[in-house]
Design an enzyme around this catalytic site. Structure first.
Site, PDB file in Angstrom:
ATOM      1  N   ASP A 198      11.990 -17.497  11.528  1.00  0.00           N
ATOM      2  CA  ASP A 198      11.990 -16.368  10.623  1.00  0.00           C
ATOM      3  C   ASP A 198      11.297 -15.198  11.319  1.00  0.00           C
ATOM      4  OD1 ASP A 198      12.019 -14.905   8.151  1.00  0.00           O
ATOM      5  OD2 ASP A 198       9.924 -15.486   7.872  1.00  0.00           O
ATOM      6  N   ASP A 200       9.810 -11.869   9.400  1.00  0.00           N
ATOM      7  CA  ASP A 200       8.697 -11.302   8.645  1.00  0.00           C
ATOM      8  C   ASP A 200       7.608 -12.343   8.386  1.00  0.00           C
ATOM      9  OD1 ASP A 200      10.447  -9.215   8.622  1.00  0.00           O
ATOM     10  OD2 ASP A 200      10.411  -8.897   6.466  1.00  0.00           O
ATOM     11  N   SER A 286      16.699 -13.525   9.652  1.00  0.00           N
ATOM     12  CA  SER A 286      15.790 -12.752   8.830  1.00  0.00           C
ATOM     13  C   SER A 286      16.461 -12.226   7.584  1.00  0.00           C
ATOM     14  CB  SER A 286      15.237 -11.571   9.645  1.00  0.00           C
ATOM     15  OG  SER A 286      14.404 -10.747   8.849  1.00  0.00           O
ATOM     16  N   LYS A 331      20.299 -18.708   5.899  1.00  0.00           N
ATOM     17  CA  LYS A 331      19.482 -19.050   7.071  1.00  0.00           C
ATOM     18  C   LYS A 331      19.824 -20.437   7.600  1.00  0.00           C
ATOM     19  CE  LYS A 331      15.446 -16.086   6.375  1.00  0.00           C
ATOM     20  NZ  LYS A 331      13.975 -16.016   6.340  1.00  0.00           N
ATOM     21  N   ASN A 357      12.197 -18.851   1.148  1.00  0.00           N
ATOM     22  CA  ASN A 357      13.505 -18.453   1.662  1.00  0.00           C
ATOM     23  C   ASN A 357      13.876 -19.197   2.940  1.00  0.00           C
ATOM     24  OD1 ASN A 357      15.792 -16.802   1.335  1.00  0.00           O
ATOM     25  ND2 ASN A 357      15.048 -15.376   2.888  1.00  0.00           N
TER      26      ASN A 357
END
Length: 413
Positions: A198, A200, A286, A331, A357
């Site tokens: 990922d 962030d 992302s 993702k 997420n």
């Protein structure tokens, strides 16, 4: 040699029978060059075969253990005296123990337990070791992987299966406040050739949409939408559209400003650089924006990158995203796609993330690592890292700090 005994050749493996007399020779004292050569030169005079060797050096003190076959009849006493005399001449201590056969066979089940401590206390180490024993496991070997920025040690464990060991140690590690990773031992560990992370709060320290929101003067409103999503009132796609809508009419020149504001997580460059040197392929997925991930891909030499794209028309952000939204399920799909393109089985992939997420991706990977993650993510992932250094993930792959530094020094040369 009798006719019933096969000759010792390079292509004929010879296993020491369980009833053959053997000697465990242990040498310990101050380390210096020539100790190992000196011991085996001394033993060579007695025509013994080497069954096993273990050596460790800690703070300048060496412990060298050699398991050898017993010498011909009548020579054991002489061998003992000679080894002790040699050890005395080297200002070392020697211990020789008689026995039968090789080491006892290890129990079924092979796991590698990596413990990260900042610091690693004696109390923690005792608790981890006791929990391994309580699950029926035996610690066969302990090895230090790193002494900074965290202390990382690896336990080779046999006698218990990986999953129950992982479950038991996850509970223990949470109570102790340390990170413990449990993976199955075997060749596949070294064969994990794709790492996807990922962006962030994982690869970078920031939330990209918050950086954009700061330039639009709507940080509070973006934070409200994010909080609603965290409470489950909005799914990711709904929250994404709601937050991006707040950026409408923002000048596209802000993209360069945001790129300059992005801060890599400590250890991110080291992680990626080391993985690339080892032949791994590295990618990012992302829920943020390609306007940032494309720049990161170029700067860091990433093999794969996929994110949402902010729509820009006539030099302004429209408040919309274009293309398929990268959400939780997306993702995981991208991880599978990257693995297929890289020619890497899914079981040999590593995924790293911090939020809910990322859960589908973490569960789909061969090894899912929750990095400074929320509790629900830590509980669901295969393992968790809760120190602010992304390169500590290397230790979970069995890569030592010394290997990282040696590779860096070689690159500089």
């Amino acid at each position: 040699m009798s006719a019933s005994q096969p000759p010792h050749t390079a292509d004929v493996p010879v296993e020491v029978p369980e009833n053959v007399p053997t000697l465990l020779v242990k040498i310990f004292g101050k380390d210096r060059p020539g100790i190992t050569a000196g011991l085996f030169d001394t033993l060579a005079a007695y025509s013994v075969d080497v069954v096993d060797i273990e050596q460790v050096v800690t703070r300048g003190r060496i412990v060298l253990c050699a398991l050898v076959t017993a010498p011909p009849s009548g020579l054991e006493g002489d061998l003992r005296a000679t080894v002790h005399s040699w050890a005395d001449s080297m200002r070392m201590q020697a211990e020789i123990i008689s026995g039968i056969g090789d080491n006892r066979r290890r129990g079924l089940g092979r796991s590698l337990v990596t413990v990260l401590g900042h610091p690693l206390t004696a109390e923690t180490t005792a608790a981890i070791a006791a929990k391994i024993t309580a699950t029926g496991g035996n610690i066969d070997r302990i090895f230090r992987l790193a002494k900074y920025p965290v202390t990382a040690v690896e336990f080779a464990v046999s006698g218990t299966e990986t999953e129950p060991l992982r479950t038991a140690l996850a509970t223990e590690s949470a109570a102790l406040g340390v990170d413990v990773a449990v993976v199955a031992a075997g060749l596949h560990r070294r064969a994990q050739r794709l790492v996807v992370m990922d962006v962030d709060s994982t690869l970078i320290q920031d939330e990209v949409i918050e950086l954009f929101a700061a330039h639009a003067g709507c940080e509070d409103k973006v934070a409200e939408v994010t909080a609603a999503a965290m409470r489950g009132e909005l799914d990711f796609e709904q929250s994404l559209h709601a937050r991006v809508a707040l950026l409408a009419e923002l000048d596209a020149s802000v993209v360069e400003k945001v790129r300059s504001e992005v801060r890599l997580t400590p250890g991110a460059r080291t992680l990626i650089r080391t993985l690339k040197r080892l032949g791994y392929q590295v990618g990012v997925v992302s829920g943020g924006f390609t306007q940032v991930t494309d720049d990161l891909q170029e700067r860091l030499g990433l093999d794969f990158a996929q994110a949402n794209t902010l729509e820009i028309v006539h030099g302004k952000l429209t408040g919309r995203v274009t293309g398929e939204v990268v959400d939780r399920a997306g993702k995981a799909r991208l991880l599978r796609r990257f693995a297929a393109e890289a020619g890497v089985p899914l079981a040999q992939t590593v995924a790293i993330g911090d939020g809910a997420n990322d859960l589908d991706m973490l569960n789909a990977a061969g090894l899912g690592v929750a990095f400074n993650a929320k509790p629900v993510v830590r509980e669901a992932a295969h393992t968790a890292v809760n120190v602010p250094f992304l390169d500590t993930v290397l230790y979970l792959l069995g890569i030592t700090r010394e290997e990282v530094e040696a590779a860096d020094a070689h690159e500089e040369d």
